[in-house]
Structures are given as structure tokens and as C-alpha cells.
Write a protein that holds these residues in place. Structure first.
Motif, PDB file in Angstrom:
ATOM      1  N   ILE A   1       0.831  -1.205   0.000  1.00 19.78           N
ATOM      2  CA  ILE A   1       0.000   0.000   0.000  1.00 19.78           C
ATOM      3  C   ILE A   1       0.867   1.257   0.000  1.00 19.78           C
ATOM      4  CG2 ILE A   1      -1.647   1.353   1.361  1.00 19.78           C
ATOM      5  CD1 ILE A   1      -2.889  -1.346   2.261  1.00 19.78           C
ATOM      6  N   GLY A   2       1.877   1.319   0.866  1.00 18.96           N
ATOM      7  CA  GLY A   2       2.745   2.493   0.932  1.00 18.96           C
ATOM      8  C   GLY A   2       3.442   2.766  -0.387  1.00 18.96           C
ATOM      9  N   GLY A   3       3.998   1.732  -0.998  1.00 19.82           N
ATOM     10  CA  GLY A   3       4.656   1.897  -2.296  1.00 19.82           C
ATOM     11  C   GLY A   3       3.676   2.277  -3.387  1.00 19.82           C
ATOM     12  N   GLY A   4       2.510   1.645  -3.363  1.00 21.12           N
ATOM     13  CA  GLY A   4       1.493   1.955  -4.368  1.00 21.12           C
ATOM     14  C   GLY A   4       1.023   3.395  -4.282  1.00 21.12           C
ATOM     15  N   ILE A   5       0.806   3.873  -3.066  1.00 24.96           N
ATOM     16  CA  ILE A   5       0.385   5.265  -2.887  1.00 24.96           C
ATOM     17  C   ILE A   5       1.463   6.212  -3.398  1.00 24.96           C
ATOM     18  CG2 ILE A   5      -0.146   7.071  -1.203  1.00 24.96           C
ATOM     19  CD1 ILE A   5      -1.499   4.895   0.505  1.00 24.96           C
ATOM     20  N   GLY A   6       2.728   5.898  -3.110  1.00 28.70           N
ATOM     21  CA  GLY A   6       3.829   6.755  -3.570  1.00 28.70           C
ATOM     22  C   GLY A   6       3.838   6.930  -5.077  1.00 28.70           C
ATOM     23  N   ASN A   7       3.681   5.845  -5.805  1.00 22.58           N
ATOM     24  CA  ASN A   7       3.694   5.937  -7.267  1.00 22.58           C
ATOM     25  C   ASN A   7       2.422   6.576  -7.817  1.00 22.58           C
ATOM     26  OD1 ASN A   7       6.289   5.000  -7.669  1.00 22.58           O
ATOM     27  ND2 ASN A   7       5.667   2.884  -7.992  1.00 22.58           N
ATOM     28  N   ILE A   8       1.285   6.277  -7.214  1.00 20.89           N
ATOM     29  CA  ILE A   8       0.034   6.892  -7.684  1.00 20.89           C
ATOM     30  C   ILE A   8       0.043   8.399  -7.407  1.00 20.89           C
ATOM     31  CG2 ILE A   8      -2.456   7.020  -7.268  1.00 20.89           C
ATOM     32  CD1 ILE A   8      -2.399   3.967  -6.997  1.00 20.89           C
ATOM     33  N   TYR A   9       0.560   8.788  -6.257  1.00 18.97           N
ATOM     34  CA  TYR A   9       0.681  10.207  -5.942  1.00 18.97           C
ATOM     35  C   TYR A   9       1.480  10.922  -7.028  1.00 18.97           C
ATOM     36  CZ  TYR A   9       2.050  14.521  -3.589  1.00 18.97           C
ATOM     37  OH  TYR A   9       2.288  15.834  -3.295  1.00 18.97           O
ATOM     38  N   ASP A  10       2.619  10.342  -7.400  1.00 17.25           N
ATOM     39  CA  ASP A  10       3.434  10.935  -8.467  1.00 17.25           C
ATOM     40  C   ASP A  10       2.647  11.068  -9.760  1.00 17.25           C
ATOM     41  OD1 ASP A  10       5.560  10.972  -6.758  1.00 17.25           O
ATOM     42  OD2 ASP A  10       6.844   9.675  -7.961  1.00 17.25           O
ATOM     43  N   ARG A  11       1.938  10.014 -10.109  1.00 21.31           N
ATOM     44  CA  ARG A  11       1.175  10.002 -11.359  1.00 21.31           C
ATOM     45  C   ARG A  11       0.129  11.115 -11.371  1.00 21.31           C
ATOM     46  NH1 ARG A  11       2.383   5.733 -13.981  1.00 21.31           N
ATOM     47  NH2 ARG A  11       2.574   4.123 -12.428  1.00 21.31           N
ATOM     48  N   ILE A  12      -0.556  11.292 -10.242  1.00 23.01           N
ATOM     49  CA  ILE A  12      -1.616  12.307 -10.153  1.00 23.01           C
ATOM     50  C   ILE A  12      -1.024  13.717 -10.095  1.00 23.01           C
ATOM     51  CG2 ILE A  12      -3.457  13.206  -8.663  1.00 23.01           C
ATOM     52  CD1 ILE A  12      -4.041  10.238  -7.886  1.00 23.01           C
ATOM     53  N   VAL A  13      -0.020  13.924  -9.250  1.00 23.01           N
ATOM     54  CA  VAL A  13       0.515  15.262  -9.023  1.00 23.01           C
ATOM     55  C   VAL A  13       1.499  15.701 -10.116  1.00 23.01           C
ATOM     56  CG1 VAL A  13       1.901  16.662  -7.425  1.00 23.01           C
ATOM     57  CG2 VAL A  13       0.129  15.156  -6.542  1.00 23.01           C
ATOM     58  N   HIS A  14       2.350  14.782 -10.563  1.00 21.21           N
ATOM     59  CA  HIS A  14       3.413  15.148 -11.503  1.00 21.21           C
ATOM     60  C   HIS A  14       3.174  14.641 -12.928  1.00 21.21           C
ATOM     61  CE1 HIS A  14       5.780  16.597  -8.144  1.00 21.21           C
ATOM     62  NE2 HIS A  14       5.554  15.462  -7.519  1.00 21.21           N
ATOM     63  N   GLY A  15       2.181  13.782 -13.121  1.00 18.19           N
ATOM     64  CA  GLY A  15       1.902  13.235 -14.456  1.00 18.19           C
ATOM     65  C   GLY A  15       2.806  12.090 -14.844  1.00 18.19           C
TER      66      GLY A  15
END
Length: 184
Positions: free
Chosen positions: A109-123
């Protein structure tokens, strides 16, 4: 009442594990974004461990980066958010899971959130580590990927341990049955 409080405390510590994984990932990516230019290579361990900044619009090893935007958003952002939400619900509602399984899920979950956050915020997802030990060579990855792989490893170890315990229990039951049959 005491059992409920202990369960809540347990869930709190599981959330701390998620937060630590997410925090380490995001801090490392902030440092990389501020200090490395794209594709710059910094050798950490002579030709074996290299830092290089890459923005990945796909998934693992850029898989899906050429998909149409709607499908890429659906498969790499929306579906993973739903899966992570299910993961939170699962560890919250199944408090009697083995500890190793709980920790493994939290790493995922922690790793998944980290990558999804990047995708949403930074594209895109910031990747920056590469290892090359001749027989073992990786693509470029980040700490969220390390968390995800660690979580998978912990779940595999948990399953191997559970399988071994089941086999041992079955063997004991067979021995007891054989002993009972000899006595009769």
C-alpha cells in the motif's frame, strides 16, 4: 473493550508502516527532482549502482506508457486507487491476519500510494535507481518499487511459512491416525 483498543493500536502501527514507506519514497523523489537533471548519471558503487533521473509515464519498466491517455489513466491510476482502498479495508477488517501478511500488505500500500501520488501530481513517476551486477540487472526504479517488491516478498514468505505449517500439521494428523489404527 480492551480487545478493541488493542486492535485499533495495531491498525495505528500498520498505518505508521504505510506512512514510513510513503514518506521515504516521497522524500527520496523530492531530493532527486531537486538535484538531478533528467538522464544524468551518478555512480554510487562503481558501475553497479547508479542514480539517474527518469520520468516514467507507464508502469513497471514503462509498460503501458504508449496507451491512450484515458486507458492509461484508468489502468495506472483509477484501478490502483481502488485496489489500494481495498487493501486498507482488508487490513482494517481482518485484524487476525498473520503479522507478516499485515506488514507485507502495508508495504504494498505504501509503495502503491507513492507511485500513484506521483502520477496524479506530476503526471509521471520519478524513477532514479539502477543496479547492474552482471548476472542481476534492474531497470530504473524508485523506493516505492522497493516497498512493493518487499511487500510481495513478505507475502511470499508468509505463504511459504503457512504452507509449511499446514504440511507439518497434516503429517502430525497422519501419524496420530496411524498410531490410533495400530492401537486398535
Amino acid at each position: 473493550m480492551m480487545i478493541k483498543n488493542r486492535g485499533s493500536l495495531n491498525f495505528f502501527f500498520l498505518l505508521v508502516i504505510v506512512a514510513l514507506n510513503l514518506g521515504c519514497d516521497q522524500v527520496s523523489k523530492i531530493i532527486v527532482r531537486k538535484n538531478l537533471v533528467p538522464y544524468e548519471q551518478i555512480t554510487v558503487i562503481k558501475d553497479h549502482f547508479i542514480l539517474t533521473k527518469v520520468e516514467n509515464t507507464g508502469a513497471f519498466l514503462s509498460a503501458g506508457s504508449n496507451l491512450p491517455n484515458f486507458i492509461r489513466t484508468l489502468t495506472l491510476t483509477i484501478l490502483p486507487v481502488l485496489v489500494l482502498g481495498y487493501g486498507f479495508w482488508f487490513i482494517y477488517s481482518h485484524r487476525n491476519l498473520p503479522r507478516l501478511m499485515q506488514v507485507g500488505i502495508c508495504f504494498l500500500i505504501g509503495g502503491g500510494i507513492g507511485n500513484i501520488y506521483d502520477r496524479i501530481v506530476h503526471g509521471s513517476v520519478t524513477d532514479f535507481m539502477h543496479m547492474d551486477f552482471i548476472l542481476f540487472r534492474t531497470g530504473i526504479f524508485n523506493l516505492a518499487d522497493v516497498s512493493i517488491m518487499t511487500g510481495i516478498g513478505l507475502l511470499l514468505v508468509n505463504n511459504l511459512m503457512a504452507s509449511k505449517a499446514r504440511r507439518e500439521m497434516e503429517e502430525e494428523e497422519e501419524e496420530e491416525l496411524a498410531t490410533d489404527q495400530r492401537e486398535h
